[in-house]
Design a protein around this motif. Structure first.
Motif, PDB file in Angstrom:
ATOM      1  N   LYS A   3     -11.539 -12.152   3.810  1.00 43.06           N
ATOM      2  CA  LYS A   3     -11.093 -13.142   2.830  1.00 43.06           C
ATOM      3  C   LYS A   3     -10.957 -12.545   1.432  1.00 43.06           C
ATOM      4  N   LYS A   4     -11.906 -11.708   1.020  1.00 40.52           N
ATOM      5  CA  LYS A   4     -11.876 -11.107  -0.320  1.00 40.52           C
ATOM      6  C   LYS A   4     -10.620 -10.240  -0.496  1.00 40.52           C
ATOM      7  N   SER A   5     -10.278  -9.454   0.502  1.00 32.62           N
ATOM      8  CA  SER A   5      -9.081  -8.608   0.437  1.00 32.62           C
ATOM      9  C   SER A   5      -7.811  -9.454   0.409  1.00 32.62           C
ATOM     10  N   ALA A   6      -7.797 -10.517   1.199  1.00 32.64           N
ATOM     11  CA  ALA A   6      -6.637 -11.411   1.215  1.00 32.64           C
ATOM     12  C   ALA A   6      -6.452 -12.074  -0.146  1.00 32.64           C
ATOM     13  N   LEU A   7      -7.531 -12.518  -0.752  1.00 28.03           N
ATOM     14  CA  LEU A   7      -7.449 -13.140  -2.070  1.00 28.03           C
ATOM     15  C   LEU A   7      -6.947 -12.144  -3.117  1.00 28.03           C
ATOM     16  N   SER A   8      -7.393 -10.909  -3.016  1.00 26.25           N
ATOM     17  CA  SER A   8      -6.938  -9.869  -3.943  1.00 26.25           C
ATOM     18  C   SER A   8      -5.439  -9.633  -3.799  1.00 26.25           C
ATOM     19  N   ALA A   9      -4.963  -9.539  -2.565  1.00 25.78           N
ATOM     20  CA  ALA A   9      -3.534  -9.318  -2.313  1.00 25.78           C
ATOM     21  C   ALA A   9      -2.704 -10.507  -2.790  1.00 25.78           C
ATOM     22  N   LEU A  10      -3.164 -11.710  -2.506  1.00 24.47           N
ATOM     23  CA  LEU A  10      -2.427 -12.900  -2.926  1.00 24.47           C
ATOM     24  C   LEU A  10      -2.408 -13.030  -4.448  1.00 24.47           C
ATOM     25  N   ALA A  11      -3.523 -12.700  -5.091  1.00 23.45           N
ATOM     26  CA  ALA A  11      -3.570 -12.743  -6.554  1.00 23.45           C
ATOM     27  C   ALA A  11      -2.613 -11.712  -7.144  1.00 23.45           C
ATOM     28  N   ALA A  12      -2.554 -10.536  -6.534  1.00 25.63           N
ATOM     29  CA  ALA A  12      -1.644  -9.492  -7.020  1.00 25.63           C
ATOM     30  C   ALA A  12      -0.197  -9.957  -6.915  1.00 25.63           C
ATOM     31  N   LEU A  13       0.138 -10.611  -5.835  1.00 28.57           N
ATOM     32  CA  LEU A  13       1.508 -11.091  -5.635  1.00 28.57           C
ATOM     33  C   LEU A  13       1.799 -12.374  -6.414  1.00 28.57           C
ATOM     34  N   GLY A  14       0.773 -12.991  -6.962  1.00 27.58           N
ATOM     35  CA  GLY A  14       0.924 -14.248  -7.678  1.00 27.58           C
ATOM     36  C   GLY A  14       1.408 -14.103  -9.111  1.00 27.58           C
ATOM     37  N   GLN A  15       1.833 -12.923  -9.492  1.00 28.76           N
ATOM     38  CA  GLN A  15       2.365 -12.687 -10.828  1.00 28.76           C
ATOM     39  C   GLN A  15       3.819 -12.237 -10.669  1.00 28.76           C
ATOM     40  N   GLU A  16       4.713 -12.774 -11.464  1.00 26.58           N
ATOM     41  CA  GLU A  16       6.153 -12.593 -11.267  1.00 26.58           C
ATOM     42  C   GLU A  16       6.600 -11.130 -11.218  1.00 26.58           C
ATOM     43  N   THR A  17       6.186 -10.321 -12.168  1.00 30.13           N
ATOM     44  CA  THR A  17       6.623  -8.918 -12.192  1.00 30.13           C
ATOM     45  C   THR A  17       6.096  -8.156 -10.991  1.00 30.13           C
ATOM     46  N   ARG A  18       4.843  -8.415 -10.626  1.00 30.75           N
ATOM     47  CA  ARG A  18       4.282  -7.723  -9.456  1.00 30.75           C
ATOM     48  C   ARG A  18       4.983  -8.144  -8.178  1.00 30.75           C
ATOM     49  N   LEU A  19       5.298  -9.421  -8.053  1.00 30.41           N
ATOM     50  CA  LEU A  19       6.031  -9.880  -6.873  1.00 30.41           C
ATOM     51  C   LEU A  19       7.403  -9.210  -6.812  1.00 30.41           C
ATOM     52  N   GLU A  20       8.102  -9.148  -7.938  1.00 30.98           N
ATOM     53  CA  GLU A  20       9.415  -8.490  -7.975  1.00 30.98           C
ATOM     54  C   GLU A  20       9.293  -7.007  -7.631  1.00 30.98           C
ATOM     55  N   ALA A  21       8.261  -6.347  -8.163  1.00 30.48           N
ATOM     56  CA  ALA A  21       8.056  -4.926  -7.876  1.00 30.48           C
ATOM     57  C   ALA A  21       7.776  -4.711  -6.393  1.00 30.48           C
ATOM     58  N   PHE A  22       6.932  -5.554  -5.816  1.00 33.77           N
ATOM     59  CA  PHE A  22       6.617  -5.416  -4.396  1.00 33.77           C
ATOM     60  C   PHE A  22       7.859  -5.618  -3.541  1.00 33.77           C
ATOM     61  N   ARG A  23       8.634  -6.642  -3.842  1.00 33.34           N
ATOM     62  CA  ARG A  23       9.865  -6.894  -3.079  1.00 33.34           C
ATOM     63  C   ARG A  23      10.845  -5.728  -3.225  1.00 33.34           C
ATOM     64  N   LEU A  24      10.918  -5.144  -4.415  1.00 36.22           N
ATOM     65  CA  LEU A  24      11.778  -3.990  -4.641  1.00 36.22           C
ATOM     66  C   LEU A  24      11.333  -2.812  -3.769  1.00 36.22           C
ATOM     67  N   LEU A  25      10.029  -2.590  -3.704  1.00 32.06           N
ATOM     68  CA  LEU A  25       9.505  -1.486  -2.892  1.00 32.06           C
ATOM     69  C   LEU A  25       9.674  -1.740  -1.402  1.00 32.06           C
ATOM     70  N   VAL A  26       9.542  -2.983  -0.979  1.00 28.69           N
ATOM     71  CA  VAL A  26       9.790  -3.317   0.428  1.00 28.69           C
ATOM     72  C   VAL A  26      11.239  -2.993   0.763  1.00 28.69           C
ATOM     73  N   LYS A  27      12.147  -3.381  -0.120  1.00 28.26           N
ATOM     74  CA  LYS A  27      13.568  -3.131   0.097  1.00 28.26           C
ATOM     75  C   LYS A  27      13.877  -1.633   0.136  1.00 28.26           C
ATOM     76  N   ALA A  28      13.172  -0.853  -0.676  1.00 27.76           N
ATOM     77  CA  ALA A  28      13.405   0.598  -0.738  1.00 27.76           C
ATOM     78  C   ALA A  28      12.993   1.304   0.551  1.00 27.76           C
ATOM     79  N   GLY A  29      12.089   0.715   1.297  1.00 24.75           N
ATOM     80  CA  GLY A  29      11.666   1.312   2.555  1.00 24.75           C
ATOM     81  C   GLY A  29      10.738   2.490   2.364  1.00 24.75           C
ATOM     82  N   PRO A  30      10.664   3.357   3.378  1.00 25.79           N
ATOM     83  CA  PRO A  30       9.683   4.443   3.360  1.00 25.79           C
ATOM     84  C   PRO A  30       9.928   5.504   2.287  1.00 25.79           C
ATOM     85  N   ASP A  31      11.120   5.575   1.736  1.00 21.93           N
ATOM     86  CA  ASP A  31      11.384   6.557   0.679  1.00 21.93           C
ATOM     87  C   ASP A  31      10.721   6.180  -0.633  1.00 21.93           C
TER      88      ASP A  31
END
Length: 111
Positions: A3-31
């Motif tokens: 639960k603690k790790s899940a809350l940390s991940a959700l909190a990290a994604l709960g901020q607009e710039t971090r969510l955009e950055a994560f989505r950008l990195l997902v789109k970029a793939g393994p490179d």
């Protein structure tokens, strides 16, 4: 994932710039993408972007790799998978067909 790790991940994604950055990195793939390019693509200041990427990294959603002076960021798909698995752990009370739309929505269509 606990639960603690899940809350940390959700909190990290709960901020607009971090969510955009994560989505950008997902789109970029393994490179992945170099840190400066992440900031440029997001239209953000590099120092601020680095701080956001650090939060995502501490939450287990982003990995870094250094090549000389360049730091490359990648989405940590194992961390993301673990978060999704935690969220769906008790999904649908034994009726897996109800979860199928969610699974289909998160499955890579190009794989």
């Amino acid at each position: 994932m606990d639960k603690k790790s899940a809350l940390s991940a959700l909190a990290a994604l709960g901020q607009e710039t971090r969510l955009e950055a994560f989505r950008l990195l997902v789109k970029a793939g393994p490179d992945g993408i170099p840190a400066g390019e992440v900031a440029q693509r997001l239209g953000a200041v590099q120092n601020t972007t680095s701080a956001h990427l650090k939060v995502l990294s501490q939450a287990g959603l982003v990995r870094t790799e250094r090549h000389g002076r360049t730091v490359r960021y990648r989405a940590d798909m194992t961390g993301f998978r673990d978060l999704l698995a935690y969220l769906m752990e008790d999904c649908c009370n034994g009726a897996p067909e109800l979860c199928r739309p969610v699974i289909d929505a998160v499955t890579c269509k190009r794989c």
